[in-house]
Write a protein that holds these residues in place. Structure first.
Motif, mmCIF file in Angstrom:
data_model
loop_
_atom_site.group_PDB
_atom_site.id
_atom_site.type_symbol
_atom_site.label_atom_id
_atom_site.label_comp_id
_atom_site.label_asym_id
_atom_site.label_seq_id
_atom_site.Cartn_x
_atom_site.Cartn_y
_atom_site.Cartn_z
ATOM 1 N N LYS A 142 -7.315 4.967 -15.156
ATOM 2 C CA LYS A 142 -7.712 6.379 -15.040
ATOM 3 C C LYS A 142 -6.896 7.116 -13.996
ATOM 4 N N GLN A 143 -6.447 6.383 -12.976
ATOM 5 C CA GLN A 143 -5.823 7.044 -11.836
ATOM 6 C C GLN A 143 -4.378 7.443 -12.107
ATOM 7 N N LYS A 144 -3.876 8.346 -11.263
ATOM 8 C CA LYS A 144 -2.443 8.657 -11.278
ATOM 9 C C LYS A 144 -1.706 7.408 -10.777
ATOM 10 N N LEU A 145 -0.609 7.033 -11.475
ATOM 11 C CA LEU A 145 0.107 5.805 -11.123
ATOM 12 C C LEU A 145 1.507 6.126 -10.608
ATOM 13 N N LEU A 146 1.843 5.560 -9.472
ATOM 14 C CA LEU A 146 3.190 5.734 -8.915
ATOM 15 C C LEU A 146 3.880 4.375 -8.884
ATOM 16 N N ILE A 147 5.125 4.321 -9.387
ATOM 17 C CA ILE A 147 5.851 3.048 -9.387
ATOM 18 C C ILE A 147 6.910 3.080 -8.301
ATOM 19 N N ARG A 148 6.850 2.086 -7.428
ATOM 20 C CA ARG A 148 7.817 1.983 -6.330
ATOM 21 C C ARG A 148 8.519 0.626 -6.478
ATOM 22 N N TYR A 149 9.734 0.668 -7.019
ATOM 23 C CA TYR A 149 10.508 -0.546 -7.313
ATOM 24 C C TYR A 149 10.859 -1.302 -6.016
ATOM 25 N N ALA A 150 10.593 -2.606 -5.990
ATOM 26 C CA ALA A 150 10.890 -3.415 -4.791
ATOM 27 C C ALA A 150 12.394 -3.719 -4.749
ATOM 28 N N VAL A 151 13.075 -3.030 -3.857
ATOM 29 C CA VAL A 151 14.545 -3.075 -3.776
ATOM 30 C C VAL A 151 15.079 -4.488 -3.580
ATOM 31 N N LYS A 152 14.300 -5.328 -2.891
ATOM 32 C CA LYS A 152 14.784 -6.683 -2.584
ATOM 33 C C LYS A 152 15.126 -7.475 -3.857
ATOM 34 N N LYS A 168 -11.383 -6.607 -5.718
ATOM 35 C CA LYS A 168 -12.793 -6.648 -5.276
ATOM 36 C C LYS A 168 -12.879 -6.379 -3.781
ATOM 37 N N ILE A 169 -11.938 -6.988 -3.054
ATOM 38 C CA ILE A 169 -11.934 -6.804 -1.596
ATOM 39 C C ILE A 169 -11.638 -5.345 -1.257
ATOM 40 N N LEU A 170 -10.684 -4.757 -1.991
ATOM 41 C CA LEU A 170 -10.371 -3.341 -1.747
ATOM 42 C C LEU A 170 -11.594 -2.466 -2.038
ATOM 43 N N ALA A 171 -12.283 -2.784 -3.142
ATOM 44 C CA ALA A 171 -13.452 -1.977 -3.521
ATOM 45 C C ALA A 171 -14.521 -2.034 -2.432
ATOM 46 N N LYS A 172 -14.697 -3.215 -1.846
ATOM 47 C CA LYS A 172 -15.695 -3.344 -0.775
ATOM 48 C C LYS A 172 -15.280 -2.513 0.440
ATOM 49 N N LEU A 173 -13.982 -2.560 0.744
ATOM 50 C CA LEU A 173 -13.493 -1.771 1.880
ATOM 51 C C LEU A 173 -13.740 -0.288 1.655
ATOM 52 N N LEU A 174 -13.518 0.155 0.415
ATOM 53 C CA LEU A 174 -13.729 1.578 0.109
ATOM 54 C C LEU A 174 -15.191 1.969 0.365
ATOM 55 N N ARG A 175 -16.080 1.048 0.016
ATOM 56 C CA ARG A 175 -17.511 1.347 0.220
ATOM 57 C C ARG A 175 -17.867 1.391 1.705
ATOM 58 N N ASP A 176 -17.136 0.609 2.509
ATOM 59 C CA ASP A 176 -17.503 0.464 3.925
ATOM 60 C C ASP A 176 -16.652 1.320 4.865
ATOM 61 N N MET A 177 -15.919 2.297 4.342
ATOM 62 C CA MET A 177 -15.012 3.055 5.217
ATOM 63 C C MET A 177 -15.797 3.797 6.294
ATOM 64 N N PRO A 178 -15.282 3.765 7.533
ATOM 65 C CA PRO A 178 -15.962 4.525 8.583
ATOM 66 C C PRO A 178 -15.743 6.021 8.368
ATOM 67 N N GLY A 179 -16.636 6.827 8.908
ATOM 68 C CA GLY A 179 -16.497 8.282 8.782
ATOM 69 C C GLY A 179 -15.171 8.738 9.382
ATOM 70 N N ASP A 185 -13.904 3.453 -9.973
ATOM 71 C CA ASP A 185 -14.489 4.648 -9.341
ATOM 72 C C ASP A 185 -13.548 5.300 -8.349
ATOM 73 N N PHE A 186 -12.460 4.618 -8.013
ATOM 74 C CA PHE A 186 -11.562 5.161 -6.992
ATOM 75 C C PHE A 186 -10.840 6.391 -7.555
ATOM 76 N N GLN A 187 -10.892 7.492 -6.795
ATOM 77 C CA GLN A 187 -10.364 8.751 -7.348
ATOM 78 C C GLN A 187 -8.971 9.100 -6.833
ATOM 79 N N GLY A 188 -8.445 8.285 -5.943
ATOM 80 C CA GLY A 188 -7.114 8.595 -5.389
ATOM 81 C C GLY A 188 -6.011 8.090 -6.304
ATOM 82 N N GLU A 189 -4.799 7.999 -5.748
ATOM 83 C CA GLU A 189 -3.680 7.538 -6.582
ATOM 84 C C GLU A 189 -3.435 6.046 -6.363
#
Ligand SMILES: Cc1ncc(COP(=O)(O)O)c(C=O)c1O
Length: 421
Positions: free
Chosen positions: A54-64, A215-226, A265-269
Protein backbone atom coordinates in the motif's frame (compact mmCIF):
# COMPACT_ATOMS: atom_id res chain seq x y z
CA UNK A 1 24.27 -27.75 -19.88
CA UNK A 2 23.32 -24.08 -20.55
CA UNK A 3 24.96 -22.66 -23.64
CA UNK A 4 26.25 -19.12 -23.62
CA UNK A 5 25.00 -18.61 -27.17
CA UNK A 6 21.51 -19.06 -25.75
CA UNK A 7 22.35 -16.76 -22.87
CA UNK A 8 23.70 -14.25 -25.36
CA UNK A 9 20.81 -14.19 -27.74
CA UNK A 10 18.00 -14.38 -25.21
CA UNK A 11 19.57 -12.49 -22.39
CA UNK A 12 22.55 -10.46 -23.51
CA UNK A 13 20.91 -9.20 -26.67
CA UNK A 14 24.06 -9.70 -28.65
CA UNK A 15 25.02 -12.49 -31.02
CA UNK A 16 28.01 -14.78 -30.58
CA UNK A 17 29.80 -13.10 -33.46
CA UNK A 18 29.78 -9.73 -31.76
CA UNK A 19 30.73 -11.23 -28.43
CA UNK A 20 33.71 -12.85 -30.13
CA UNK A 21 34.68 -9.39 -31.39
CA UNK A 22 34.41 -7.96 -27.85
CA UNK A 23 36.71 -10.70 -26.62
CA UNK A 24 39.18 -10.07 -29.44
CA UNK A 25 39.26 -6.31 -28.93
CA UNK A 26 39.53 -6.41 -25.14
CA UNK A 27 41.83 -8.76 -23.33
CA UNK A 28 40.29 -11.30 -21.01
CA UNK A 29 39.47 -11.59 -18.23
CA UNK A 30 36.68 -9.07 -18.67
CA UNK A 31 33.30 -8.46 -17.06
CA UNK A 32 30.44 -8.08 -19.52
CA UNK A 33 27.10 -6.66 -18.33
CA UNK A 34 23.76 -6.41 -20.05
CA UNK A 35 22.02 -3.06 -19.54
CA UNK A 36 18.62 -4.52 -20.41
CA UNK A 37 18.88 -7.13 -17.70
CA UNK A 38 19.56 -4.46 -15.07
CA UNK A 39 16.63 -2.36 -16.29
CA UNK A 40 14.34 -5.40 -16.46
CA UNK A 41 15.25 -6.39 -12.90
CA UNK A 42 14.56 -2.86 -11.65
CA UNK A 43 11.28 -2.52 -13.54
CA UNK A 44 10.14 -5.95 -12.42
CA UNK A 45 10.88 -5.14 -8.79
CA UNK A 46 9.19 -1.74 -8.88
CA UNK A 47 6.09 -3.04 -10.67
CA UNK A 48 5.73 -6.21 -8.59
CA UNK A 49 6.15 -4.64 -5.16
CA UNK A 50 4.23 -1.46 -5.90
CA UNK A 51 1.25 -3.50 -7.07
CA UNK A 52 1.24 -5.58 -3.88
CA UNK A 53 1.90 -3.10 -1.07
CA UNK A 54 0.00 0.00 0.00
CA UNK A 55 2.83 2.37 0.80
CA UNK A 56 4.90 4.58 -1.48
CA UNK A 57 8.03 2.58 -2.38
CA UNK A 58 11.50 4.03 -2.89
CA UNK A 59 14.30 1.90 -4.35
CA UNK A 60 17.84 2.71 -3.28
CA UNK A 61 20.32 0.48 -5.15
CA UNK A 62 23.19 -0.79 -2.94
CA UNK A 63 26.24 0.57 -4.77
CA UNK A 64 28.59 -1.99 -3.21
CA UNK A 65 27.08 -4.71 -5.42
CA UNK A 66 28.47 -3.07 -8.56
CA UNK A 67 29.75 0.47 -8.31
CA UNK A 68 30.61 1.12 -11.95
CA UNK A 69 29.66 4.65 -12.96
CA UNK A 70 27.60 3.43 -15.94
CA UNK A 71 25.62 1.00 -13.77
CA UNK A 72 24.85 3.79 -11.29
CA UNK A 73 23.69 6.06 -14.12
CA UNK A 74 21.55 3.29 -15.51
CA UNK A 75 19.67 2.61 -12.28
CA UNK A 76 19.27 6.34 -11.63
CA UNK A 77 17.87 6.95 -15.13
CA UNK A 78 15.26 4.31 -14.38
CA UNK A 79 14.01 5.86 -11.17
CA UNK A 80 16.16 4.41 -8.40
CA UNK A 81 18.38 6.21 -5.93
CA UNK A 82 21.35 4.61 -4.22
CA UNK A 83 22.59 3.33 -0.88
CA UNK A 84 26.27 4.01 -0.19
CA UNK A 85 28.57 2.86 2.61
CA UNK A 86 31.61 5.10 2.32
CA UNK A 87 32.70 8.59 1.32
CA UNK A 88 34.13 6.97 -1.82
CA UNK A 89 30.78 5.47 -2.80
CA UNK A 90 29.07 8.77 -1.98
CA UNK A 91 31.46 10.57 -4.35
CA UNK A 92 30.81 7.96 -7.02
CA UNK A 93 27.06 8.53 -6.65
CA UNK A 94 27.49 12.29 -6.99
CA UNK A 95 29.78 11.81 -10.01
CA UNK A 96 27.05 9.69 -11.59
CA UNK A 97 24.72 12.73 -11.08
CA UNK A 98 22.47 10.96 -8.61
CA UNK A 99 20.41 13.64 -6.87
CA UNK A 100 21.36 14.07 -3.22
CA UNK A 101 17.73 13.55 -2.22
CA UNK A 102 18.03 9.97 -3.50
CA UNK A 103 21.13 8.94 -1.54
CA UNK A 104 21.12 6.84 1.64
CA UNK A 105 24.40 6.48 3.57
CA UNK A 106 24.88 3.39 5.80
CA UNK A 107 27.96 1.86 7.43
CA UNK A 108 29.22 1.20 10.96
CA UNK A 109 32.40 3.22 10.72
CA UNK A 110 31.58 6.57 9.14
CA UNK A 111 34.30 9.08 9.91
CA UNK A 112 33.71 12.67 11.03
CA UNK A 113 34.82 13.80 7.56
CA UNK A 114 32.35 11.46 5.88
CA UNK A 115 29.51 12.65 8.13
CA UNK A 116 30.44 16.29 7.44
CA UNK A 117 30.50 15.58 3.73
CA UNK A 118 27.09 13.86 3.86
CA UNK A 119 25.51 16.66 5.91
CA UNK A 120 27.02 19.37 3.70
CA UNK A 121 25.47 17.62 0.71
CA UNK A 122 22.17 17.36 2.62
CA UNK A 123 21.69 13.77 1.45
CA UNK A 124 18.35 12.06 1.79
CA UNK A 125 19.19 9.77 4.72
CA UNK A 126 22.08 8.85 6.95
CA UNK A 127 21.49 5.43 8.49
CA UNK A 128 23.05 5.86 11.92
CA UNK A 129 24.49 2.61 13.28
CA UNK A 130 25.45 3.39 16.90
CA UNK A 131 24.80 5.82 19.76
CA UNK A 132 28.42 6.89 19.36
CA UNK A 133 27.87 7.81 15.69
CA UNK A 134 24.65 9.63 16.58
CA UNK A 135 26.50 11.65 19.23
CA UNK A 136 29.22 12.57 16.73
CA UNK A 137 26.62 13.55 14.15
CA UNK A 138 24.83 15.72 16.72
CA UNK A 139 28.11 17.42 17.64
CA UNK A 140 28.48 18.68 14.04
CA UNK A 141 25.50 21.00 14.76
CA UNK A 142 24.26 20.63 11.19
CA UNK A 143 20.92 19.61 9.81
CA UNK A 144 20.97 15.88 9.07
CA UNK A 145 18.21 13.59 7.79
CA UNK A 146 18.58 10.24 9.52
CA UNK A 147 17.20 6.83 10.20
CA UNK A 148 18.31 4.75 13.14
CA UNK A 149 19.62 1.46 11.79
CA UNK A 150 18.46 -1.25 14.13
CA UNK A 151 19.98 -4.53 15.08
CA UNK A 152 16.81 -6.66 15.31
CA UNK A 153 18.72 -9.77 16.47
CA UNK A 154 17.36 -11.89 13.65
CA UNK A 155 19.20 -14.80 12.04
CA UNK A 156 18.75 -14.39 8.30
CA UNK A 157 19.25 -18.10 7.45
CA UNK A 158 21.98 -17.29 4.95
CA UNK A 159 25.76 -17.61 4.79
CA UNK A 160 27.39 -16.68 8.12
CA UNK A 161 29.66 -14.11 6.47
CA UNK A 162 26.75 -12.16 5.00
CA UNK A 163 24.47 -12.25 8.04
CA UNK A 164 24.18 -8.77 9.52
CA UNK A 165 21.19 -8.61 11.87
CA UNK A 166 22.18 -10.75 14.88
CA UNK A 167 23.18 -9.23 18.19
CA UNK A 168 26.68 -10.69 17.68
CA UNK A 169 27.04 -8.74 14.40
CA UNK A 170 28.56 -5.27 14.36
CA UNK A 171 25.69 -3.57 12.52
CA UNK A 172 22.94 -1.33 13.84
CA UNK A 173 21.74 -0.11 17.22
CA UNK A 174 20.59 -2.71 19.75
CA UNK A 175 16.92 -2.37 20.60
CA UNK A 176 17.65 -1.83 24.30
CA UNK A 177 19.76 1.21 23.39
CA UNK A 178 16.97 2.97 21.57
CA UNK A 179 15.92 5.10 24.59
CA UNK A 180 19.44 6.61 24.58
CA UNK A 181 19.13 7.33 20.86
CA UNK A 182 15.73 8.98 21.39
CA UNK A 183 17.26 11.23 24.08
CA UNK A 184 20.00 12.41 21.71
CA UNK A 185 17.41 13.08 19.01
CA UNK A 186 15.18 15.09 21.33
CA UNK A 187 18.10 17.17 22.56
CA UNK A 188 19.22 17.99 19.01
CA UNK A 189 16.42 19.44 16.90
CA UNK A 190 18.79 19.88 13.94
CA UNK A 191 18.69 16.08 13.59
CA UNK A 192 15.72 15.26 11.37
CA UNK A 193 14.56 11.81 12.47
CA UNK A 194 12.93 10.02 9.53
CA UNK A 195 12.48 6.56 11.01
CA UNK A 196 14.21 3.19 11.16
CA UNK A 197 16.33 1.15 8.82
CA UNK A 198 17.27 -2.53 8.93
CA UNK A 199 19.39 -4.84 6.80
CA UNK A 200 19.63 -8.39 8.12
CA UNK A 201 21.91 -9.94 5.52
CA UNK A 202 22.36 -10.88 1.90
CA UNK A 203 21.22 -13.73 -0.36
CA UNK A 204 18.25 -14.48 1.94
CA UNK A 205 15.94 -17.08 0.46
CA UNK A 206 13.25 -17.53 3.10
CA UNK A 207 10.92 -14.59 3.68
CA UNK A 208 10.45 -15.60 7.33
CA UNK A 209 13.47 -13.65 8.69
CA UNK A 210 12.11 -10.57 6.89
CA UNK A 211 8.70 -11.13 8.45
CA UNK A 212 10.25 -11.49 11.93
CA UNK A 213 12.10 -8.21 11.36
CA UNK A 214 8.89 -6.46 10.24
CA UNK A 215 7.18 -7.66 13.44
CA UNK A 216 9.88 -5.96 15.47
CA UNK A 217 9.46 -2.75 13.46
CA UNK A 218 5.69 -2.88 13.96
CA UNK A 219 6.15 -3.17 17.72
CA UNK A 220 8.52 -0.21 17.71
CA UNK A 221 5.96 1.85 15.80
CA UNK A 222 3.39 1.09 18.48
CA UNK A 223 5.79 2.03 21.28
CA UNK A 224 7.20 5.29 19.87
CA UNK A 225 7.73 7.98 22.50
CA UNK A 226 5.86 11.26 22.07
CA UNK A 227 7.56 13.87 19.90
CA UNK A 228 9.17 11.41 17.46
CA UNK A 229 7.28 10.50 14.33
CA UNK A 230 8.29 7.65 12.01
CA UNK A 231 7.90 8.87 8.44
CA UNK A 232 9.84 6.10 6.71
CA UNK A 233 10.94 2.53 7.18
CA UNK A 234 14.00 1.40 5.25
CA UNK A 235 13.73 -2.39 4.98
CA UNK A 236 17.22 -2.94 3.53
CA UNK A 237 18.21 -5.43 0.85
CA UNK A 238 19.29 -9.05 0.91
CA UNK A 239 16.95 -10.60 -1.69
CA UNK A 240 17.91 -14.06 -2.91
CA UNK A 241 19.18 -14.54 -6.45
CA UNK A 242 19.34 -18.03 -8.00
CA UNK A 243 22.88 -18.81 -9.19
CA UNK A 244 21.98 -22.24 -10.59
CA UNK A 245 19.05 -23.55 -12.63
CA UNK A 246 17.68 -25.71 -9.82
CA UNK A 247 17.38 -22.78 -7.36
CA UNK A 248 14.02 -21.06 -6.97
CA UNK A 249 13.70 -17.29 -7.45
CA UNK A 250 12.92 -15.05 -4.49
CA UNK A 251 9.25 -15.13 -3.52
CA UNK A 252 8.30 -11.47 -3.88
CA UNK A 253 4.64 -12.22 -3.27
CA UNK A 254 5.41 -13.76 0.13
CA UNK A 255 7.72 -10.80 0.92
CA UNK A 256 4.95 -8.32 0.04
CA UNK A 257 2.44 -10.32 2.07
CA UNK A 258 4.76 -10.09 5.06
CA UNK A 259 4.87 -6.31 4.62
CA UNK A 260 1.08 -6.13 4.27
CA UNK A 261 0.41 -8.33 7.28
CA UNK A 262 3.02 -6.90 9.66
CA UNK A 263 3.32 -3.30 8.49
CA UNK A 264 0.06 -2.77 6.60
CA UNK A 265 -1.05 0.03 8.96
CA UNK A 266 2.13 2.04 8.51
CA UNK A 267 1.28 5.20 6.57
CA UNK A 268 4.76 6.49 5.79
CA UNK A 269 7.04 5.57 2.91
CA UNK A 270 8.98 2.34 2.49
CA UNK A 271 12.54 2.09 1.20
CA UNK A 272 14.28 -1.05 0.00
CA UNK A 273 18.00 -1.36 -0.82
CA UNK A 274 18.45 -4.15 -3.38
CA UNK A 275 22.00 -4.73 -4.57
CA UNK A 276 22.53 -8.27 -5.83
CA UNK A 277 18.97 -8.57 -7.15
CA UNK A 278 19.40 -5.75 -9.67
CA UNK A 279 22.77 -6.70 -11.13
CA UNK A 280 23.87 -10.28 -10.35
CA UNK A 281 22.30 -12.04 -13.34
CA UNK A 282 23.17 -9.12 -15.62
CA UNK A 283 26.87 -9.95 -15.71
CA UNK A 284 29.32 -12.64 -16.79
CA UNK A 285 33.03 -12.89 -16.29
CA UNK A 286 34.69 -13.97 -19.55
CA UNK A 287 37.94 -15.81 -19.16
CA UNK A 288 40.37 -17.66 -21.43
CA UNK A 289 41.64 -21.19 -20.91
CA UNK A 290 45.41 -20.99 -20.39
CA UNK A 291 46.07 -24.67 -19.83
CA UNK A 292 44.24 -27.94 -19.43
CA UNK A 293 46.37 -29.77 -16.92
CA UNK A 294 45.73 -33.44 -16.36
CA UNK A 295 46.99 -35.37 -13.36
CA UNK A 296 46.20 -38.92 -12.31
CA UNK A 297 43.57 -37.50 -9.96
CA UNK A 298 42.14 -34.42 -11.64
CA UNK A 299 41.75 -32.36 -14.76
CA UNK A 300 42.38 -28.70 -14.01
CA UNK A 301 41.18 -26.08 -16.44
CA UNK A 302 43.46 -23.16 -15.62
CA UNK A 303 41.91 -19.87 -16.74
CA UNK A 304 43.23 -16.31 -16.89
CA UNK A 305 40.73 -14.95 -14.31
CA UNK A 306 41.63 -15.36 -10.68
CA UNK A 307 40.15 -15.01 -7.21
CA UNK A 308 41.33 -11.39 -7.22
CA UNK A 309 38.92 -10.70 -10.12
CA UNK A 310 35.98 -12.59 -8.63
CA UNK A 311 36.28 -13.24 -4.91
CA UNK A 312 32.94 -14.83 -4.16
CA UNK A 313 34.06 -18.44 -4.50
CA UNK A 314 37.17 -17.99 -2.35
CA UNK A 315 35.31 -15.88 0.21
CA UNK A 316 32.05 -17.79 0.58
CA UNK A 317 32.79 -21.14 -1.06
CA UNK A 318 29.98 -20.59 -3.56
CA UNK A 319 30.28 -21.86 -7.10
CA UNK A 320 28.89 -20.09 -10.14
CA UNK A 321 27.65 -21.91 -13.22
CA UNK A 322 30.36 -21.92 -15.89
CA UNK A 323 29.59 -22.29 -19.59
CA UNK A 324 31.78 -22.41 -22.68
CA UNK A 325 31.47 -19.33 -24.87
CA UNK A 326 31.38 -21.37 -28.07
CA UNK A 327 28.84 -24.16 -27.92
CA UNK A 328 30.47 -27.56 -28.16
CA UNK A 329 29.94 -29.85 -31.14
CA UNK A 330 30.72 -32.79 -28.87
CA UNK A 331 28.11 -34.12 -26.44
CA UNK A 332 30.77 -35.85 -24.32
CA UNK A 333 31.87 -34.16 -21.13
CA UNK A 334 34.78 -34.37 -18.75
CA UNK A 335 34.86 -33.75 -14.98
CA UNK A 336 37.08 -30.78 -14.19
CA UNK A 337 38.08 -28.14 -11.66
CA UNK A 338 38.13 -24.61 -13.08
CA UNK A 339 40.94 -22.75 -11.31
CA UNK A 340 42.73 -19.41 -11.60
CA UNK A 341 46.44 -18.55 -11.77
CA UNK A 342 46.69 -16.97 -8.28
CA UNK A 343 48.97 -18.63 -5.75
CA UNK A 344 46.27 -19.74 -3.32
CA UNK A 345 44.39 -23.03 -3.25
CA UNK A 346 41.19 -21.04 -2.69
CA UNK A 347 41.69 -19.62 -6.19
CA UNK A 348 39.07 -21.69 -7.99
CA UNK A 349 35.70 -21.04 -9.59
CA UNK A 350 34.26 -24.56 -9.61
CA UNK A 351 35.24 -28.03 -8.52
CA UNK A 352 34.14 -31.31 -10.09
CA UNK A 353 31.90 -29.85 -12.77
CA UNK A 354 31.23 -31.32 -16.19
CA UNK A 355 32.41 -29.33 -19.20
CA UNK A 356 32.67 -30.44 -22.86
CA UNK A 357 35.43 -32.87 -23.66
CA UNK A 358 36.53 -30.90 -26.73
CA UNK A 359 37.48 -27.74 -24.80
CA UNK A 360 41.03 -26.65 -25.62
CA UNK A 361 43.67 -24.12 -24.70
CA UNK A 362 42.64 -20.65 -25.90
CA UNK A 363 38.87 -21.32 -25.67
CA UNK A 364 36.74 -18.98 -23.61
CA UNK A 365 34.51 -19.71 -20.63
CA UNK A 366 31.89 -17.52 -19.00
CA UNK A 367 31.48 -17.52 -15.24
CA UNK A 368 27.80 -16.63 -15.06
CA UNK A 369 25.82 -14.45 -12.66
CA UNK A 370 28.81 -12.32 -11.69
CA UNK A 371 27.28 -8.85 -12.07
CA UNK A 372 27.06 -8.41 -8.27
CA UNK A 373 29.98 -8.46 -5.84
CA UNK A 374 32.30 -9.33 -8.74
CA UNK A 375 34.20 -6.31 -10.02
CA UNK A 376 33.37 -4.31 -6.88
CA UNK A 377 35.06 -6.90 -4.64
CA UNK A 378 38.10 -7.36 -6.85
CA UNK A 379 41.69 -6.60 -5.91
CA UNK A 380 45.15 -6.48 -7.43
CA UNK A 381 46.49 -9.41 -5.39
CA UNK A 382 49.55 -11.04 -6.99
CA UNK A 383 50.04 -7.66 -8.76
CA UNK A 384 47.34 -8.53 -11.22
CA UNK A 385 45.42 -5.75 -12.98
CA UNK A 386 41.93 -4.57 -12.16
CA UNK A 387 40.16 -5.97 -15.19
CA UNK A 388 38.06 -4.18 -17.80
CA UNK A 389 34.27 -3.95 -17.77
CA UNK A 390 32.00 -3.83 -20.82
CA UNK A 391 28.32 -2.89 -20.91
CA UNK A 392 26.11 -4.13 -23.71
CA UNK A 393 23.37 -1.63 -24.35
CA UNK A 394 21.02 -1.71 -27.31
CA UNK A 395 23.09 -4.51 -28.81
CA UNK A 396 26.26 -2.40 -28.71
CA UNK A 397 29.24 -3.15 -26.46
CA UNK A 398 30.71 -0.18 -24.56
CA UNK A 399 33.95 -0.22 -22.60
CA UNK A 400 32.87 1.16 -19.21
CA UNK A 401 36.09 0.55 -17.32
CA UNK A 402 39.56 0.18 -18.72
CA UNK A 403 41.81 -2.42 -17.17
CA UNK A 404 44.12 -0.79 -14.61
CA UNK A 405 47.55 -2.38 -14.75
CA UNK A 406 49.83 -3.27 -11.88
CA UNK A 407 52.50 -1.12 -13.57
CA UNK A 408 50.25 1.90 -13.35
CA UNK A 409 49.37 1.17 -9.72
CA UNK A 410 53.03 0.85 -8.81
CA UNK A 411 53.59 4.47 -9.89
CA UNK A 412 51.74 5.37 -6.65
CA UNK A 413 54.50 3.82 -4.56
CA UNK A 414 57.11 6.53 -4.10
CA UNK A 415 59.45 6.71 -1.12
CA UNK A 416 59.22 10.07 0.59
CA UNK A 417 59.21 11.36 4.13
CA UNK A 418 55.70 11.64 5.51
CA UNK A 419 56.66 14.81 7.34
CA UNK A 420 59.83 16.78 7.99
CA UNK A 421 61.42 16.05 11.39
C1 LIG B 1 22.92 -1.69 4.40
C2 LIG B 1 22.84 -2.56 3.19
N1 LIG B 1 21.82 -2.41 2.35
C3 LIG B 1 21.70 -3.17 1.23
C4 LIG B 1 22.64 -4.13 0.92
C5 LIG B 1 22.46 -4.93 -0.33
O1 LIG B 1 22.32 -6.27 -0.10
P1 LIG B 1 21.96 -7.26 -1.30
O2 LIG B 1 22.99 -7.05 -2.35
O3 LIG B 1 22.02 -8.59 -0.72
O4 LIG B 1 20.59 -6.87 -1.77
C6 LIG B 1 23.73 -4.32 1.78
C7 LIG B 1 24.73 -5.37 1.49
O5 LIG B 1 25.55 -5.73 2.25
C8 LIG B 1 23.85 -3.50 2.94
O6 LIG B 1 24.88 -3.64 3.78
Amino acid sequence: MPRLSVVLEDFFNIDSFRLAKVIQSIETPVYVYNAHAVINNLNFLTATLSSLIKQKLLIRYAVKANSNNSILKLVAQHGAGVEVVSGGELRRALRASIPTNRIVFSGVGKTREELEFATNEQIEQISVESIEELTLLASLSKKANLCLRLCPNITALTHDKITTGRSCDKFGIALDQLPDAYSVLKANPQLNFLGFSVHIGSQIQSTEPFRETFKILAKLLRDMPGGLEVKRLDLGGGFFVPYHDHEKPFDWKAYAEAILEELGDFQGELVIEPGRFLVANAGVLLTKILYIKKTSEKTFIIVDAGMNDMMRTALYGVQHAIVPVNPSQDSQTQRVDVVGPVCESSDYFAKDIDLPLDLKQGDYLAVTCTGAYGASLSSTYNSRPLIAEVLIDNKRPYLIREAISADYLSTFEPIRLCHET
